[in-house]
Design a protein around this motif. Structure first.
Motif, PDB file in Angstrom:
ATOM      1  N   TYR A 431       0.829  -1.210   0.000  1.00  0.00           N
ATOM      2  CA  TYR A 431       0.000   0.000   0.000  1.00  0.00           C
ATOM      3  C   TYR A 431       0.860   1.256   0.000  1.00  0.00           C
ATOM      4  CZ  TYR A 431      -1.935   4.053   2.306  1.00  0.00           C
ATOM      5  OH  TYR A 431      -2.232   5.355   2.625  1.00  0.00           O
ATOM      6  N   VAL A 432       1.865   1.309   0.871  1.00  0.00           N
ATOM      7  CA  VAL A 432       2.699   2.508   1.005  1.00  0.00           C
ATOM      8  C   VAL A 432       3.313   2.892  -0.333  1.00  0.00           C
ATOM      9  CG1 VAL A 432       4.882   3.354   1.954  1.00  0.00           C
ATOM     10  CG2 VAL A 432       3.204   2.281   3.469  1.00  0.00           C
ATOM     11  N   GLN A 671      -1.496   8.845  17.048  1.00  0.00           N
ATOM     12  CA  GLN A 671      -1.307  10.260  16.723  1.00  0.00           C
ATOM     13  C   GLN A 671      -1.669  10.541  15.265  1.00  0.00           C
ATOM     14  OE1 GLN A 671      -0.603  11.202  19.786  1.00  0.00           O
ATOM     15  NE2 GLN A 671      -0.112   9.049  20.238  1.00  0.00           N
ATOM     16  N   THR A 672      -1.281   9.629  14.346  1.00  0.00           N
ATOM     17  CA  THR A 672      -1.591   9.867  12.935  1.00  0.00           C
ATOM     18  C   THR A 672      -3.104   9.825  12.700  1.00  0.00           C
ATOM     19  OG1 THR A 672      -1.348   7.526  12.334  1.00  0.00           O
ATOM     20  CG2 THR A 672       0.621   8.912  12.196  1.00  0.00           C
ATOM     21  N   TYR A 734       2.592   2.513   7.260  1.00  0.00           N
ATOM     22  CA  TYR A 734       1.245   2.570   6.686  1.00  0.00           C
ATOM     23  C   TYR A 734       0.442   3.716   7.313  1.00  0.00           C
ATOM     24  CZ  TYR A 734      -3.669   1.444   7.747  1.00  0.00           C
ATOM     25  OH  TYR A 734      -5.002   1.512   8.018  1.00  0.00           O
ATOM     26  N   HIS A 735       0.461   3.834   8.627  1.00  0.00           N
ATOM     27  CA  HIS A 735      -0.309   4.885   9.292  1.00  0.00           C
ATOM     28  C   HIS A 735       0.198   6.268   8.898  1.00  0.00           C
ATOM     29  CE1 HIS A 735      -2.765   2.376  11.939  1.00  0.00           C
ATOM     30  NE2 HIS A 735      -1.711   1.625  12.126  1.00  0.00           N
ATOM     31  N   THR A 738      -1.041   7.041   5.364  1.00  0.00           N
ATOM     32  CA  THR A 738      -2.459   7.437   5.264  1.00  0.00           C
ATOM     33  C   THR A 738      -2.624   8.915   5.613  1.00  0.00           C
ATOM     34  OG1 THR A 738      -3.000   6.766   7.536  1.00  0.00           O
ATOM     35  CG2 THR A 738      -3.284   5.119   5.805  1.00  0.00           C
ATOM     36  N   LEU A 739      -1.850   9.392   6.579  1.00  0.00           N
ATOM     37  CA  LEU A 739      -1.892  10.809   6.929  1.00  0.00           C
ATOM     38  C   LEU A 739      -1.337  11.659   5.794  1.00  0.00           C
ATOM     39  CD1 LEU A 739      -2.152  13.269   8.808  1.00  0.00           C
ATOM     40  CD2 LEU A 739       0.082  12.615   9.789  1.00  0.00           C
ATOM     41  N   VAL A 740      -0.169  11.289   5.292  1.00  0.00           N
ATOM     42  CA  VAL A 740       0.470  12.089   4.247  1.00  0.00           C
ATOM     43  C   VAL A 740      -0.376  12.097   2.974  1.00  0.00           C
ATOM     44  CG1 VAL A 740       2.505  12.221   2.739  1.00  0.00           C
ATOM     45  CG2 VAL A 740       2.782  11.852   5.195  1.00  0.00           C
TER      46      VAL A 740
END
Length: 754
Positions: A431-432, A671-672, A734-735, A738-740
């Protein structure tokens, strides 16, 4: 030639049309656009095969069958009514599975009505044919071969060495037809030049003729999974006047495969009828420029256009005015509020950036007017990801010797001993790098994502079905538990890989994975999916949350509504079982019948999951239109009120149902999730989110990302902010991505240096 054999046209109307953006989109693909004349491409196709249109002796057309997407039902009705094709039959696909399942469904429907010997003429609905009488003569020629049980394709004598089409090599003559010696995938330029020079090859137009019984027998022999799933989808279909809505679950299990790959390239008894008929697949703006009438400067114009000192250009304006001055060899297309400018020679490239173009218009309208206040903090994350994290994990995070993504790195950024490799981590890293490719990162993102997919498919799928839980560093299965959580992340990876590359294989694996989940882990009595095989308790909300995430991603990648149907069922389970409406909180752990467990686990609330569910519900609401304001507001209010440390401003790992702290440590993923939810809440009009975003960004960089080399992280810190873990787990990337991804979608122009 047979004189009285009627031909049933079967129009395939399921294409996505990304190559002709912005006139053609997922919501309104090119078959519904008037691109070559004043009529839509679908209307042109219907006109060529009207029962009264045959101008060749012995040719007779029956009423057509139209196979298209259920989401386009109203548009299909409108097109058929406008064309006077009121007696046409419709087969509605709940999701797109390529041409082989669509043709199988049409053939089986004819067989069901007693028309197994009926001749089927398979027609893409988005092609252009200038010389219709020549086409009709070719159809009449094909009848002889088709009634004898041959599969007939129509070949276009090539006019130039085109690399965008497949080729058909002609064999021995069979009257006016030829045996097919070979189907060839799209060649490079030199090979295409040789094909054209030889005179033995035709372009593959994707137009076919055969008896319904012949293609059914061929599918039975060569692609039985396609036929069986299509038969089940037809058996369970919802039937209305002149329309058949195929069963969603059964049709989704069909392999997504073309009829060329499923049958034509494998089978014998294939014939080709060459026909020069002014054919085009209307596959690029360059092709449209060639088709449409030109002025004396070789320009093609539509709408309110001014062309001054301009030559050899296509200029299209469906609203407003477009002026071109002193340019040449361009395609300039204005549709709605979108504008495309490209060279005609490069217009095939529109498809390769289609997903990025989709992303540019993807976010829904925001109720907030001050999102730019997020931009400086957003730029810190995007710069960190692009300049540090992605290069580091593309290098040290990939095992070049044995293949596969590493489970963890040392705090020095170097590989270290891995006790295992979890399938979920392999999937998360796919995914990344798929997302990195779509973001336009200049590293080898898609290559790495594809290598990860090959490793996953080769090592992770068990012989009796399902994905294993853990491999060793050599890629051998060491834990064959089949966990629903792992399967959710595999589905997420496959969705994003398809979105990045268009890989049909990725979609096939997604269908295979969903079929296994339905067959083995689905809880038909209580709803949702069981934890694993072997089964364990307590049951968790977490696998279902990530299944929802994956299903929304599959919808975004394909626009197939069958994934939204599945997502809707998970949200229904959330509302019925997971969400405690009285307290506005999310339960985590359950008994077998979805009753909450007792004790501390029953009281456990994870603020990070509250944020994560809120973010997903917002995405669900945007796609299905089902309001989630109450749940989003309650979840985020509880997490904001009880989930944040007064000491370091980080989000706690867990609290109880009254807000008392259960775990005062702080995982980075919490946090993300809070950060991207703060951005989402600002979009929904909630005040003061930018200041909270800035505050939490500062805390993340102070406690979690304050490590060298840059691109690593402290995954968990204690109440005082001291790192707890010895290693850097790959799973957290991964987390962060998703934020970026969310930040890049909204602040693409933010600085990415530093």
């Amino acid at each position: 030639m047979q004189q009285s054999q009627p031909v049933t046209p079967v129009l395939l109307v399921g294409g996505g049309g990304s190559r002709l953006w912005p006139m053609s989109t997922h919501a309104s693909p090119k078959q519904f656009a008037a691109l070559t004349c004043e009529h839509t491409l679908m209307a042109e196709t219907l006109a060529r095969v009207r029962p009264d249109s045959a101008d060749t002796e012995g040719l007779q057309f029956s009423d057509p069958i139209v196979v298209g997407s259920a989401r386009h039902r109203q548009r299909l009705d409108s097109e058929l009514n406008a064309a006077g094709a009121n007696h046409a039959s419709m087969i509605l696909e709940p999701c797109a599975r390529n041409t082989a399942p669509a043709i199988a469904a049409a053939a089986l429907s004819l067989e069901e009505m007693g028309g197994g010997d009926q001749l089927m003429l398979i027609l893409p609905s988005d092609h252009h044919i200038r010389d219709v009488p020549a086409f009709h003569r070719a159809i009449a020629t094909a009848i002889d071969a088709a009634v004898m049980g041959r599969l007939v394709t129509f070949g276009i004598p090539p006019t130039h060495p085109e690399t965008g089409y497949g080729y058909i090599k002609r064999g021995k003559a069979q009257g006016d037809a030829f045996a097919v010696e070979e189907f060839v995938e799209k060649p490079g330029h030199e090979l295409a030049r040789q094909y054209v020079a030889s005179g033995d090859f035709d372009w593959n137009a994707g137009i076919f003729m055969f008896r319904a019984s012949t293609i059914i027998e061929s599918l039975e022999a060569l692609a039985p999974d396609v036929l069986n799933c299509a038969r089940q989808a037809l058996s369970g279909a919802e039937r209305k006047t002149s329309a058949i809505l195929l069963d969603g679950a059964a049709f989704a299990r069909c392999p997504a495969i073309s009829i060329d790959d499923a049958v034509m390239a494998k089978g014998g008894h294939i014939s080709v009828v060459p026909v020069a008929m002014g054919w085009s697949d209307v596959g690029s703006w360059h092709a449209i420029h060639e088709i449409r009438a030109e002025d004396d400067q070789h320009n093609t114009a539509h709408g309110r256009v001014i062309a001054q000192d301009t030559s050899n250009s296509l200029i299209h304006a469906d609203s407003g005015i477009v002026a071109a001055i002193g340019v040449s060899d361009l395609a300039i297309v204005k549709s709605g509020d979108a504008v495309l400018v490209t060279t005609l020679a490069n217009s095939q490239g529109v498809r390769s950036v289609g997903q990025r173009l989709d992303r540019a218009i993807e976010p829904r309208q925001t109720a907030a007017t001050d999102l730019e206040e997020f931009a400086p903090s957003a730029a810190r994350f995007t710069a960190w990801m692009r300049n540090h994290a992605l290069p580091l994990w593309a290098g040290q995070g990939w095992d070049r010797e044995r293949g596969g993504f590493r489970e963890l790195l040392g705090k020095d950024g170097k590989p270290c001993a891995e006790p295992f490799r979890r399938i979920r981590v392999q999937a998360r890293q796919i995914y990344v790098f798929a997302a990195a490719h779509l973001m336009g990162w200049d590293g080898p993102a898609l290559e790495i994502a594809n290598q990860g997919f090959e490793y996953l498919a080769d090592k992770g799928w068990l012989p009796d079905g399902g994905w294993a839980h853990k491999l060793d560093a050599q890629g051998r299965v060491i834990d064959g538990t089949r966990d629903a959580y792992d399967h959710a992340f595999v589905l997420l990876a496959l969705a994003w890989l398809h979105r990045a590359s268009g890989s049909d294989e990725a979609l096939n694996w997604a269908g295979r994975t969903l079929s296994w989940l339905d067959a083995v882990l689905a809880d038909t009595e209580n709803g949702g999916y069981r934890e694993s095989i072997p089964d364990v308790l307590p049951r968790r909300t977490n696998p279902h949350m990530h299944l929802l995430e994956a299903l929304l991603a599959l919808y975004d990648a394909t626009r197939d509504v069958c994934y939204l149907d599945r997502a809707d069922r998970i949200v229904g389970l959330f509302r019925q079982r997971f969400f405690h409406r009285q307290s506005g909180t999310l339960r985590e752990f359950f008994q077998d019948d979805w009753k909450p467990v007792s004790g501390e686990k029953g009281r456990t609330r994870e603020p990070g999951h509250h944020f994560e569910w809120a973010w997903l519900l917002d995405r669900y609401e945007a796609r299905l239109g089902s309001p989630c304001t109450e749940e989003i507001s309650a979840l985020t209010a509880f997490a904001d009120r009880h989930g944040k440390s007064d000491q370091n401003r980080l989000i706690h790992d867990s609290v109880d149902d009254q807000g008392g702290i259960l775990s005062a440590s702080h995982r980075l993923w919490c946090q993300t999730e809070a950060l991207r939810t703060q951005l989402m809440l600002a979009e929904r009009g909630h005040a003061d989110q930018a200041s909270r975003f800035d505050e939490l960004t500062g805390a993340v960089f102070r406690y979690h990302l304050n490590i060298q080399p840059a691109g690593l992280w402290h995954d968990s810190v204690d109440a005082g902010g001291t790192p707890i873990d010895e290693f850097v787990p790959a799973s957290t990337l991964y987390h962060l991505m998703t934020l970026v991804w969310d930040l890049e979608a909204r602040f693409a122009q933010s600085e990415t240096t530093g």
